[in-house]
Design an enzyme around this catalytic site. Structure first.
Site, PDB file in Angstrom:
ATOM      1  N   HIS A 391      27.369  57.324  19.942  1.00  0.00           N
ATOM      2  CA  HIS A 391      26.148  56.277  19.049  1.00  0.00           C
ATOM      3  C   HIS A 391      26.554  54.455  19.877  1.00  0.00           C
ATOM      4  CE1 HIS A 391      24.337  59.313  16.624  1.00  0.00           C
ATOM      5  NE2 HIS A 391      23.886  60.237  18.052  1.00  0.00           N
ATOM      6  N   GLU A 392      26.562  53.750  21.365  1.00  0.00           N
ATOM      7  CA  GLU A 392      26.908  52.849  21.543  1.00  0.00           C
ATOM      8  C   GLU A 392      25.542  52.130  21.015  1.00  0.00           C
ATOM      9  OE1 GLU A 392      29.457  50.865  22.718  1.00  0.00           O
ATOM     10  OE2 GLU A 392      27.849  49.129  22.059  1.00  0.00           O
ATOM     11  N   HIS A 470      34.387  52.031  17.138  1.00  0.00           N
ATOM     12  CA  HIS A 470      34.959  50.701  18.637  1.00  0.00           C
ATOM     13  C   HIS A 470      33.466  49.645  18.147  1.00  0.00           C
ATOM     14  CE1 HIS A 470      36.782  53.036  20.921  1.00  0.00           C
ATOM     15  NE2 HIS A 470      37.274  54.322  20.206  1.00  0.00           N
ATOM     16  N   GLU A 471      34.502  48.718  17.779  1.00  0.00           N
ATOM     17  CA  GLU A 471      33.873  46.981  17.555  1.00  0.00           C
ATOM     18  C   GLU A 471      33.739  46.801  15.952  1.00  0.00           C
ATOM     19  OE1 GLU A 471      32.672  48.328  20.410  1.00  0.00           O
ATOM     20  OE2 GLU A 471      34.315  48.314  21.616  1.00  0.00           O
ATOM     21  N   GLU A 495      42.068  50.452  26.838  1.00  0.00           N
ATOM     22  CA  GLU A 495      40.419  50.025  27.618  1.00  0.00           C
ATOM     23  C   GLU A 495      41.041  48.501  28.559  1.00  0.00           C
ATOM     24  OE1 GLU A 495      37.418  50.052  25.455  1.00  0.00           O
ATOM     25  OE2 GLU A 495      37.864  48.135  24.312  1.00  0.00           O
TER      26      GLU A 495
HETATM   27  C1  NOJ Z   1      33.848  49.582  24.356  1.00  0.00           C
HETATM   28  C2  NOJ Z   1      34.914  51.070  23.574  1.00  0.00           C
HETATM   29  O1  NOJ Z   1      35.604  50.464  22.818  1.00  0.00           O
HETATM   30  C3  NOJ Z   1      35.071  52.169  24.685  1.00  0.00           C
HETATM   31  O2  NOJ Z   1      35.430  52.793  24.004  1.00  0.00           O
HETATM   32  C4  NOJ Z   1      33.469  52.355  24.796  1.00  0.00           C
HETATM   33  O3  NOJ Z   1      33.588  53.360  26.046  1.00  0.00           O
HETATM   34  C5  NOJ Z   1      31.727  51.102  25.162  1.00  0.00           C
HETATM   35  N1  NOJ Z   1      32.182  50.242  24.413  1.00  0.00           N
HETATM   36  C6  NOJ Z   1      31.238  51.845  25.767  1.00  0.00           C
HETATM   37  O4  NOJ Z   1      30.890  52.081  24.539  1.00  0.00           O
HETATM   38 CA    CA Z   2      36.500  48.169  22.711  1.00  0.00          CA
END
Ligand code: NOJ
Ligand code: CA
Length: 690
Positions: A391-392, A470-471, A495
């Site tokens: 879930h972004e 994340h974040e 990343e």
């Molecule tokens: C940043 C995240 O740290 C990364 O793992 C992810 O692929 C991208 N956002 C997209 O959600």
């Molecule tokens: Ca990140």
């Protein structure tokens, strides 16, 4: 009002506190006869760490002593409000209680199974001159650090405008820190400077005091408050600086409230910081019931790196990564190699266009047409593999909250029990929408975000789902209370090596264990084998490690979920090195950091949960290093040792793939000598011989 003041010195206080030992809470002050205590102190069980409270000029202060010497100077305590009286002056200590506590508890999963919570607790009531209780300061003193928090009585709805807690340290203390309140949240390379050069820093902030111990400042149990930044006001004075709401308030409270614990870890060695349990000990016990079998430590691969190195896209179209076809290949790969999970990013509507800038369009229940979610979850299940959901939100928190129940319910129906979430948005730019549709911008670590992350954990738990944010907001040990808080990012991960802006330097992963990782597990995503992804090795915008160091990171950087982050074809090309990723456990009976120094090197060993096998990770910065490892941590078996190490002349710059494996037999009486190449490392499995 008529009352008498008695001044009580430290000697008499110790008598008072002894009498009070059985009382867990102090009574409200008697306003007709207020006893004023000049100084209160307590020591950790071994007596090595002492904290003293005092009120010079009626201003509350605290100070820590380590082995009889002051390690912090007397520093202020207090809280300021918008409309009611501040709790920072005109105060006296009016009652003190002390109790000791010694209990061992068990983690459902973790870096060690059993954790001893052995501390002395001091509770001091501070009162205004009119006798009204201002707050209780509760302090827990462990042999390796302390926590202190404010417990403030009810006074209606209030806005905290400032927390005045200070940490006063020597200006020349060598300090490892990252900037707080910046656009990139927690994703910075660490700075190593004298304390005097810290501006505004995140916690954990770690320092080596001149001629003295290592310390680290952080917080524990952040549940309904703002995250604490540390702002250097006058030289040597780090003051709590709470991440604000968009309207300028720091914290909104209603009724009585308790702040998170403000923590100070202390150890003669840097390794001692990494071996401390105080952050977990200061959190509340598990609230998710006794059946936690749905929370699974695991290893996973994912449709992920291919987006970061630009081979595919999150959005739909020719380069779409999360297709049914590619996902079946990843599931087959995971099944073949005994990995548990397959993460899929870019499976749902919302990614097309500038997804960084527009999180409002994410739909968490609508897959792209070329991704057959139901078919794939069954395909995975039949092969004993699980899909990992994604879930972004791009920081559009209200949009996510509106869909959270439905999104988790869908995943639960399909047997998906772990979800990676994401909050990509600049610091201070999470989007909150109110009932009228007006939007506000909030910090990733303000009270709004803190509440959101707790709500996400609680909602996910209803659907037996674990989260990996994340974040995120920083970790403060909530995994003890909510064990579905599996892991998170909250630091510069792998990343950055794909994006090259700049990549993580060779020292970065030697600093993380002594800073960010003191807070809890990190989803760093180790295991990149193709270190330059098509670039020439002379280009340094690539992974700045040797191949062997990538393996050692699985032991060094603790997470109950570990990603094998590279593309399957790169693992197929190196079965010799991949074997370690296949073998390394993710759940531990015990963990010991043996040696290290932030920015230089670290050596960590961990015992697999439920067996007598041990695993070792050793990594170095840009300098080659020889380390001696006495094997006295092993049990009394003979062990077959599988070593994955830098080969002759390995060097992250010019020869990162020089790699070799070696096998030998050892016992706990032996010492191993490890040669770490520049930017290199060693990973070892110790398997007991029957
Ligand atoms: C940043 C995240 O740290 C990364 O793992 C992810 O692929 C991208 N956002 C997209 O959600
Ligand atoms: Ca990140």
């Amino acid at each position: 009002m008529r009352w008498t003041r008695f001044l009580i010195g430290a000697a008499m206080l110790s008598l008072l506190t002894t009498c009070a030992q059985t009382k867990p809470l102090s009574p409200p002050p008697d306003t007709t006869q207020m006893i004023i205590i000049e100084e209160a102190s307590a020591s950790s069980p071994s007596g090595e760490l002492t904290l003293t409270l005092s009120t010079p000029n009626s201003v509350p202060h605290w100070q820590a002593l380590w082995k009889g010497k002051a390690i912090t100077a007397p520093a202020k305590l207090g809280i300021a409000f918008a409309s009611v009286r501040d709790l920072d002056h005109g105060l006296s200590i009016v009652s003190v209680t002390k109790v000791t506590h010694d209990k061992t508890w068990e983690q459902p999963w973790g870096e060690r199974r059993l954790i001893r919570d052995h501390h002395t607790e001091l509770a001091a009531d501070f009162a205004h001159a009119d006798g009204q209780r201002a707050f209780t300061l509760r302090v827990r003193l462990f042999d390796d650090g302390l926590g202190l928090r404010y417990e403030v009585p009810a006074d209606g709805e209030r806005i905290i405008t400032d927390e005045l807690t200070e940490f006063r340290l020597p200006e020349d203390a060598q300090t490892w820190w990252i900037e707080a309140g910046g656009w990139n949240r927690y994703e910075y390379l660490y700075q190593e400077t004298p304390l005097s050069e810290v501006h505004r820093a995140h916690t954990p902030l770690t320092a080596k005091l001149p001629g003295g111990p290592y310390i680290s400042i952080h917080e524990a149990a952040l549940t309904d408050y703002a995250g604490m930044w540390l702002n250097q006001r006058r030289p040597g004075v780090l003051q709590a600086d709470l991440a604000p709401w968009s309207d300028g308030a720091k914290v909104k409270v209603n009724g009585s409230f308790t702040t998170p614990w403000r923590t100070l870890q202390i150890s003669e060695t840097a390794a001692g910081l990494a071996n401390s349990n105080i952050i977990l000990n200061l959190n509340e016990p598990n609230r998710l019931g006794s059946d936690l079998s749905w929370i699974k430590p695991s290893k996973y691969v994912g449709i992920w790196w291919c987006m970061h190195v630009n081979e595919c896209s999150w959005g739909s179209g020719d380069k779409h990564g999360a297709t049914t076809e590619r996902t079946t290949q990843y599931i087959d790969f995971a099944a073949k190699h005994g990995l548990d999970g397959v993460l899929i990013e870019g499976w749902n509507h919302g990614w097309n266009g500038d997804w960084f800038a527009n999180g409002e369009v994410f739909d968490f229940t609508a897959p792209y047409p070329d991704f057959d979610l139901e078919y794939l979850s069954n395909y995975a299940k039949e092969r004993n593999v699980h899909l990992i959901g994604h879930h972004e939100t791009s920081g559009a928190v209200t949009n996510y909250e509106e869909q959270m129940e439905a999104a988790y319910a869908l995943y639960q129906k399909l047997g998906i029990s772990a979800v990676k979430t994401g909050y990509v948005a600049d610091g201070g730019q999470l989007t909150r929408r109110d009932a009228n549709g007006k939007t506000y911008h909030e910090w990733h670590d303000g009270q709004y975000a803190v509440r959101h992350h707790l709500r996400a954990l609680q909602t996910a738990a209803k659907y037996k789902i674990s989260l990996n944010a994340h974040e995120p907001v920083k970790d403060t040990g909530l995994r003890r209370t909510y064990p579905n808080a599996l892991s998170r990012e909250g630091a510069r991960g792998q990343e950055y090596n794909a994006w090259g802006q700049p990549p993580n330097d060779p020292a970065h992963t030697t600093i993380l264990p002594f800073t960010r990782m003191l807070a809890g597990p990190m989803d760093f995503t180790p295991g990149i084998f193709d270190l330059s992804f098509g670039k020439d090795l002379s280009e340094e915008t690539r992974v700045q490690t040797t191949l062997a160091k990538q393996l050692a990171l699985y032991v060094i950087l603790y997470s109950p979920i570990q990603m094998a982050a590279d593309l399957p074809r790169n693992y197929d090309a190196r079965p010799d090195a991949f074997q370690f990723i296949k073998d390394v456990p993710v759940d531990w009976e015990n963990s010991i950091t043996l040696d290290g120094h932030p920015g230089d090197f670290i050596v960590t060993v961990r015992q697999e949960r439920g067996t007598n096998a041990w695993y070792l990770g050793a990594i170095t910065d840009e300098n080659a290093r020889t380390v001696q490892i006495p094997l006295d941590f092993l049990d009394g078996f003979a062990y077959e040792v599988q070593i994955y190490r830098d080969g002759p002349n390995a060097d992250w710059r010019i020869n990162p793939y020089a790699f070799e494996t070696a096998f030998q037999t050892v016992s706990q009486h032996d010492t191993l000598t490890l040669q770490l190449a520049p930017g290199g490392g060693t990973a070892i499995a110790f398997i007991p011989v029957e």
